[in-house]
Every structure is written in C-alpha cells, then in structure tokens.
Design a protein around this motif. Structure first.
Motif, short mmCIF file in Angstrom:
data_model
loop_
_atom_site.label_atom_id
_atom_site.label_comp_id
_atom_site.label_asym_id
_atom_site.label_seq_id
_atom_site.Cartn_x
_atom_site.Cartn_y
_atom_site.Cartn_z
N ASP A 644 26.88 28.66 27.82
CA ASP A 644 25.87 28.04 28.67
C ASP A 644 25.01 29.13 29.29
O ASP A 644 25.34 29.70 30.33
N SER A 645 23.90 29.46 28.64
CA SER A 645 23.07 30.60 29.07
C SER A 645 22.53 30.44 30.47
O SER A 645 22.45 31.40 31.23
N ASP A 646 22.11 29.21 30.84
CA ASP A 646 21.47 29.03 32.14
C ASP A 646 22.43 28.54 33.22
O ASP A 646 22.04 28.34 34.37
N ASP A 648 23.92 25.69 33.77
CA ASP A 648 23.71 24.37 34.38
C ASP A 648 24.80 23.37 33.98
O ASP A 648 24.67 22.16 34.23
N ASP A 652 24.52 25.45 25.50
CA ASP A 652 23.20 25.65 24.89
C ASP A 652 22.98 24.71 23.71
O ASP A 652 21.85 24.27 23.46
N ASP A 655 21.71 21.56 25.25
CA ASP A 655 20.81 21.69 26.40
C ASP A 655 19.36 21.66 25.92
O ASP A 655 18.97 22.44 25.05
N CYS A 657 16.89 22.51 27.61
CA CYS A 657 16.26 23.72 28.19
C CYS A 657 17.36 24.77 28.32
O CYS A 657 17.87 25.02 29.42
N SER A 659 17.56 27.90 28.50
CA SER A 659 17.36 29.07 29.35
C SER A 659 16.87 28.70 30.74
O SER A 659 16.60 29.58 31.56
N THR A 660 16.72 27.42 31.02
CA THR A 660 16.25 26.95 32.34
C THR A 660 17.24 25.92 32.87
O THR A 660 17.48 24.90 32.22
N PRO A 661 17.86 26.16 34.03
CA PRO A 661 18.83 25.20 34.57
C PRO A 661 18.20 23.81 34.76
O PRO A 661 17.16 23.68 35.40
N CYS A 677 11.34 22.81 31.24
CA CYS A 677 10.80 23.92 30.45
C CYS A 677 9.69 23.46 29.50
O CYS A 677 9.26 24.22 28.64
#
Length: 809
Positions: A644-646, A648, A652, A655, A657, A659-661, A677
């Motif tokens: 989970d990169s962001d 939230d 990923d 998700d 988005c 890279s954006t929560p 995003c």
C-alpha cells in the motif's frame, strides 16, 4: 588606446608642450566584463619628469697629449677632460705600440679613487668640467695628478681609455694609425661608427719641441682636427673656449635622448617606442608596424596586417579590432570572432559557434553534405528520400501530414486511416502478439493480453509483470543471537567438540558493535585440545522472485599474533547445506577488530535461486583467539501483492489512486481513476483547474456543453481553444488578414498555452479532397496570432478554404 608590440597597449602621440622640469601624471582606467568583474577601476598613478637640462656625458675623454717632448722627454703627459664630480676609480689607460706587428701593449695605468675637480670650465650645456693630468714627472709637468708607469712613444702609437668594465671609452693614435687594425687587443680602429662611444682620433705626429697635440672644442667628435699648440696641462687648450666644449652628442628635439641614441632625432619622443623594432621610433616611422602599409592608410597601424582584412568594414583591421565581426562580443569571448553571431549559438557545444562551424551539430558530417546540418544524425537516415534527414524533417514520410500529427510518421498514409481509433494508423500498426494492441502502446509486448489489465498501475500489464504489487524491502533473516542458544532453523557443523557457542563461555565483551548476545567461535576456550573447524549456517533461503539480495553482519576477529593460521570465511551455497560453497569474505593473518559492519551484495550470485545457504566458518585454529559475529541480516526486495504505497489501507492493486491516500475510493465519472487523483473529476473533458479558473463546476459534467457567453462556442470548445468562456469576444475565429505578395495571411485570437496547425482545401468545399496541411504546428502568441499559407500562390490559386486545428498540451 591601441595594442602595440607584444600586446602592450599604448596611446597615440600626445599633443603637449612641456617645459624643462615639468611632470606628467598618468594612470590607466579599465573596464572588465564577465562574472564577478569589478569595474570600472584604475591603476596606480605614475609620474614622468621631463629633463631639466640636456644630459651631459658622464665619461672622460683624451684632451691633450705630449708624446714627443724636447730633449729627454721628461715633460710627456696625458690630459683627460671630464664632467666635474665623476669618479675615475677603476678606469684605465693602455699604451699600444704601433710599430710592432702584434700591436702589443706597452703599459697600463689604472686610476685609483679620484673625483674630477671643477676647474672653472663648462661645456655647451653649462656643465662644469675638470682636467686630470698623468705625466712622467710632476717636476716638469704642472698640475700633475698621477705618474705614468712608462714613457710615451713618439709614433705611430696609440692610447686607449677604458671604463672599469673594460669597455672602450676613447682612443687616439698619432703619427698615423700604423698597423693597428680592428682585431688588435685594444680594438683600436680607424673606422668607428658615429653612434659608438669608443671614438678614435687619428692624429698627426707630435713634434720634438714642447708643443702638444690638443683637442678642439668638440672633443666628442670623431674628426681629426686636433692641433699642435703650447702645452697647457690641467687647463683649457688654446684651441678651446669655456662654454663651447662638447663632450656629448646633441639632443636636437629636446626629448632627453642624444641624436646618436634617439630613434627619432628630430621628433620629440621621450618614451622611444618602436613597435616594429626597426630602429625608427613610432613618432617618426611612416610604417609603424612594418607591414608595408603606410600609417595613414593602415587599418591597424600598430599591428602587422599586410592584407588589411576588415570583416566588419568598420575601419579597424581584424588583427587589432577587439570585436572583429562587430557583433557586440569581444574576440576573446566570441565563439566566431570573424563571423557576426550575437546569439553565440553552438548546437554541439564544441566552443565553435554555429555561424562558423563546418559541422555545427557535431555528427562528423560537414554542413554542406549533412541532410540535417543543425541536428545530430550521423547515420543520415532519410525515410522519404527528399534530401532532408528524418531527424529534422517535419514530414518524414512525405505524406503531407506533419510528423507530430501523423499517426504513422515514417509510413506514407495521407488519409490517416485508424480503424481501431488507437492513435496508430492502420498503415504502420505492428501487433507482435496478436492481441489487437499495437506494440508501441501494448503494456505486454509479446504476451497476449487484449484487456491490458494492470492492477498495480505500473505500466506493465499483469500478464507479463514480475510483480503485480510492489517490491518492498524484506528481512528474510534478522538474527541478533540474544537467546543464548542456537537460533531456530540455524545449524552448526564442526569437526570435533570445538564449536560455535552462543553462551559466551569466557564472558568476553561483545566487540562487534551489537548488543546482548552474539555468536562466538573461541579457540582459546578449548585450549590446545582441538584443532577448531566449525561452521555456523543460516536456514535455507528461497530467493526466487527476489531482487537486490544483501547480507549484513557485525564482526570482531581477534587474531593470535604468534603466526597462527586461523581463518574466518563467509561462504554461500546455491545447493543447500551440501554446497558447493563460494567464498565472499575472508580474514586471516591479521586482526580485524570491531566494531565493524560488513555488507555483501549477493544479488548477482544468489537472486533467483531456491536453495541458498550462508555459512560463517572458523578453521585452522588451535588455542588461538576468537571470532565474534552478531546482527546477521539478509535483506531483499520481495514482491508484496498487498503493498500500500499511500498508506490508505487499500493495496495498490485495488487502489484507484495508488499514490494518493483516498480510503473512500470515490470515482465520480467511473473512469477507474479516483477523484483524489483525477485531473478531470466529472469526466467532461475539461480539467478541474481550468473549470475552477473560469468559475465552472469541476464536479458537474453538464456544463461542458453550455455556452454561457453566447459566442456559439461551448465551454468544452472554449477549453480546447483556451479562450474565456465568460467573454463573448474571446473565441477562436480565423480571419483573413490580407494577401501580401504571393502568400495568404490570416489572424486569430490565440493562446500561448496552445499550438495550432493550419489546414486548407481548394474549392469546392463539398469535394472529397482531403484537408491538407500548411506548414507545421506553431505556438500561439499573446493576443493576435498571425499565420501564412506558404503553399499558396496567387498565380495558380484563385480561392482556398482554411481551418485551424488546435493541439492540446
């Protein structure tokens, strides 16, 4: 100022008339250009003082000689005349015998320290003079100062006067020059240049009476008009008058240089500048630089330039023009000093400006032969063989469609057919895997994946992605040996009872830099009972799908200094515990004391293998010292499908988005891109920022088709044109601006944020003829933007329709 010889700067002749004793102060004011330059500034002030009198000679001369006295010659003498106050110390006189074949010297007299007296006589410049008498006998010669070391012969003979450095000052011979030639030791000569200082006076014979040979008023002159007269030792000659005696050259122009030394004897030039070194001073030299061009017509009078090149025709020759091409750039900073190029463009950055570079793009093809002289293209590709290389051809396939608008830039397809509307023309579509997706946009070229699924949004389709998720740093092993016993999954193999221990049997300090427990192979603990060979092995590691495999460990090796053979190895096996083993780290023959952290990159060797073991082996040790190991860590990048990169809470892969929560995953327009995003939340084709800037609603797709200012352009069309949707007069309209010459010219309200392409069609408008392209895309200008149809010719075209294509950024 101009550049003179050796790049010395000099002024022209100054129009001044100084009086004797005047001073002249001067300095140079200069300006520098460039980074950190401090200017203008000035040099220190210097001063030149003009001479108060004509400089008199500071040397002595022969003035009177009695070479043949009456009877026993006891009254023979030599008289010198010199400026009063000079010291003759070190000067000497030599007497040469003119009758001997070798002209051998008869005697030498050297003056001790002696200051010439003031005898009340002056030269033509008013300088006081004095006489010095050297005789055979002071009883017979009045005013004698010194006694000769020998007699003076009757003649032909000679006397030579030298300065302390043995330079000839004066020379006389009487009774003829005899055989005294220029190769004699005394360098007595009958032919001396008028500019020399060793003047030779060839005199008549002295009589045997009490007369003497006496110099005239002009003692300095080289003439032979000495006279016979009554002896006057220590006094003025009968042929001389005070105030008229000449001991030095004259200074006709009064610049403090005697005519014999002055490179412009009749032209005042106290600096004596001689740019071309020809012996003629610049002040009177008709060709100062000696290039064969008279000064009056020379465009560089101080610098040789026989050809008189003047690139910029400004009257200053190139060799002395600080800006030879008159482009505003000084030669020393100009990358084309002889070719005007104020922009100093240099495409290939080789220090030679494009304007004078035979190969301006640096591709080793001369401009004259280069099909793209301003674009690097050493292979000279020319797809359409039109003589313009592909690298600089706006229409590489010559189909009439500019490359940046052409859906097949290097394949001729004037009608731009694109059946699947993927932006790639049918004429050039390549689909290696047969999934209906052109290879240039296929996210898995070579792998059939018509859906182009990409769950982790990394641009690599799931069908060929090594990691659907994200590679994350993972500790496969992270062991601190704090339990006091062998860790789970680890193993120890020893040749006898001497083995790795985890309980620190001799209670040694942990010198690795770690804390709490450690692994230690302590040969001293076992004494001399065992030859220690023991290996500590990690659990088996599966490194398939792993990337960047790194081993870290802390260590301290205390080597026994009595020349023992104990060795510490770190080995890796790709075949499990049975080996074979490859060595990656070894210490032996010297201490390697901690604390020390070692890092070994095993990626190239072990990544991708499923049966990897690492061992720490201590061997050849008998009653030696020890090896400590702690904090063993094996790290790698492993694929984490739930990464989970962001942060939230949504992996990923799921998700919208990544890279954006955005835990709520809202997606108003249902395009798979979350609102958090999505640059166009409502999916109406107008970016959120643009809608907000013009008071439209970014969350409502319905406003795209509205025309609030009633200018017949919808809000979406106004976005395409980057015009104001709230102003009636702000719209994209192509107006005819005239037909200057042979070109059709148009104007429109453009935007600096958009590029445009003019297209045209010849009548009738309803014909099936395609709309052709005029020129290439161009950026709009502030307010009105003008464009021309370069293909229009009033001689052959009577009417033409135009349309303007807008290219979004």
């Amino acid at each position: 100022m101009t550049a003179g010889a050796s790049n010395n700067w000099q002024t022209g002749t100054l129009d001044i008339s100084p009086a004797a004793g005047d001073t002249f102060d001067y300095c140079v004011r200069y300006t520098f250009d460039g980074p950190n330059a401090v200017s203008p500034a000035s040099t220190l002030t210097n001063q030149y003082k003009f001479p108060t009198t004509y400089a008199a000679s500071s040397q002595p001369f022969f003035n009177e000689v009695q070479a043949d006295g009456a009877s026993t010659d006891t009254n023979e003498f030599i008289e010198l005349i010199a400026p009063a106050g000079i010291n003759l110390e070190g000067c000497f006189i030599r007497h040469f015998n003119g009758t001997e074949l070798d002209d051998g010297g008869l005697w030498r007299f050297t003056f001790p320290s002696f200051v010439v007296p003031d005898d009340g006589v002056t030269d033509t410049n008013g300088v006081p003079l004095g006489f010095v008498v050297v005789s055979q006998n002071s009883n017979y010669v009045a005013n004698t100062h010194f006694i000769l070391p020998g007699s003076i012969q009757n003649g032909p003979d000679g006397l030579v006067l030298y300065d302390p450095a043995s330079n000839i000052v004066d020379a006389i011979a009487w009774g003829g020059a005899g055989d005294m030639t220029t190769d004699d030791p005394g360098t007595v000569s009958t032919s001396v240049a008028s500019s020399a200082n060793n003047y030779l006076h060839v005199l008549r014979l002295d009589s045997s009476t009490d007369t003497t040979l006496q110099a005239p008023n002009n003692v300095w002159d080289t003439t032979t008009n000495w006279a016979l007269g009554a002896a006057t030792p220590g006094a003025i000659n009968g042929t001389q008058s005070s105030g008229k005696i000449v001991l030095s050259d004259k200074d006709t122009d009064g610049d403090s240089f005697f005519d014999s030394e002055d490179n412009c004897p009749t032209t005042w030039n106290p600096i004596q500048t001689d740019t071309d070194g020809d012996g003629i001073g610049d002040a009177c030299d008709g060709d100062i630089d000696n290039d064969g061009v008279p000064n009056a017509s020379d465009n560089c009078p101080y610098t040789q330039n026989a050809l008189q090149e003047d690139v910029d025709s400004d009257g200053d020759g190139d060799v002395c023009d600080y800006d030879a091409d008159n482009d505003g750039i000084d030669n020393e900073d100009d990358n084309c000093p002889l070719t005007a190029n104020p922009d100093q463009a240099d495409i290939d950055a080789d220090g030679i400006g494009d304007a004078c570079d035979d190969d301006m793009d640096g591709d080793d093809i001369a401009n004259a032969l280069d099909n793209c002289p301003a674009v690097y293209n050493p292979l000279q590709e020319d797809n359409d063989s039109d003589g313009i290389g592909d690298a600089c051809d706006d229409d590489s396939d010559n189909d009439g469609v500019p490359d940046e608008l052409d859906n097949c830039p290097v394949t001729h397809n004037p009608y731009q057919e694109d059946t699947d509307a993927d932006g790639i023309g049918d004429a050039c579509m390549v689909d290696a895997d047969g999934d209906g997706i052109d290879d240039t946009i296929d996210n898995c070229v070579g792998t059939y994946n018509p859906t182009q699924a990409d769950l982790d949004h990394d641009g690599i389709g799931d069908a060929c992605d090594d990691c659907v998720g994200a590679f994350a740093l993972t500790n496969l092993i992270n062991e601190s040996f704090s339990s006091g016993s062998l860790p789970a999954g680890w193993s120890v193999v020893s040749s006898n009872n001497a083995t790795w221990r985890f309980d620190n049997p001799r209670a040694r300090s942990n010198n690795t830099g770690g804390s709490n427990g450690m692994a230690i192979a302590d040969s001293q603990f076992y004494g001399g009972r065992f030859a220690m060979d023991t290996a500590l092995r990690t659990p088996i590691l599966d490194l398939r799908g792993r990337d960047h495999v790194v081993l870290e460990f802390r260590t301290d090796f205390d080597w026994y200094s009595s020349g023992r053979a104990e060795v510490c190895d770190v080995d890796v096996s790709l075949g499990g515990t049975n080996g074979p083993w490859s060595n990656f780290w070894r210490k032996a023959g010297a201490d390697y004391r901690g604390p020390a952290m070692e890092t070994l990159d095993l990626t190239a060797f072990a990544a991708g293998y499923s049966n990897v073991v690492i061992r720490f082996r201590y061997y050849n040790a008998r009653d030696d010292l020890f090896w400590q190991v702690d904090n063993v860590r094996v790290q790698c990048d492993a694929c984490d499908p739930n990464y989970d990169s962001d942060g939230d809470g949504i992996p990923d892969t799921g998700d919208n988005c990544p890279s954006t929560p955005n835990a709520n995953q809202n997606d108003l327009d249902g395009d798979g891109i979350g609102d958090a995003c999505d640059e166009d939340v409502d999916g109406d084709g107008i970016p959120n920022d643009w809608e907000s800037a013009y008071s439209l609603n970014p969350n409502s797709a319905g406003d795209a088709g509205l025309d609030g200012d009633e200018d017949e352009f919808t809000n979406l069309e106004e976005y395409y044109a980057d015009t104001n949707p709230g102003e009636f007069d702000s719209s994209l309209r192509l107006d005819k601006a005239g037909q200057p010459g042979a070109l059709a010219r148009m104007e429109f309200l453009g935007s600096t944020n958009r590029r445009y392409q003019v297209r045209y069609k010849d009548p009738p408008l309803s014909s099936t003829n395609r709309w052709l392209y005029s020129g290439t895309p161009f950026w709009g200008q502030t307010n009105l933007t003008a464009c021309e149809d370069t293909s229009f010719s009033s001689a052959t075209v009577t009417a033409r329709y135009y349309r303007l294509q807008v290219i979004l950024p």
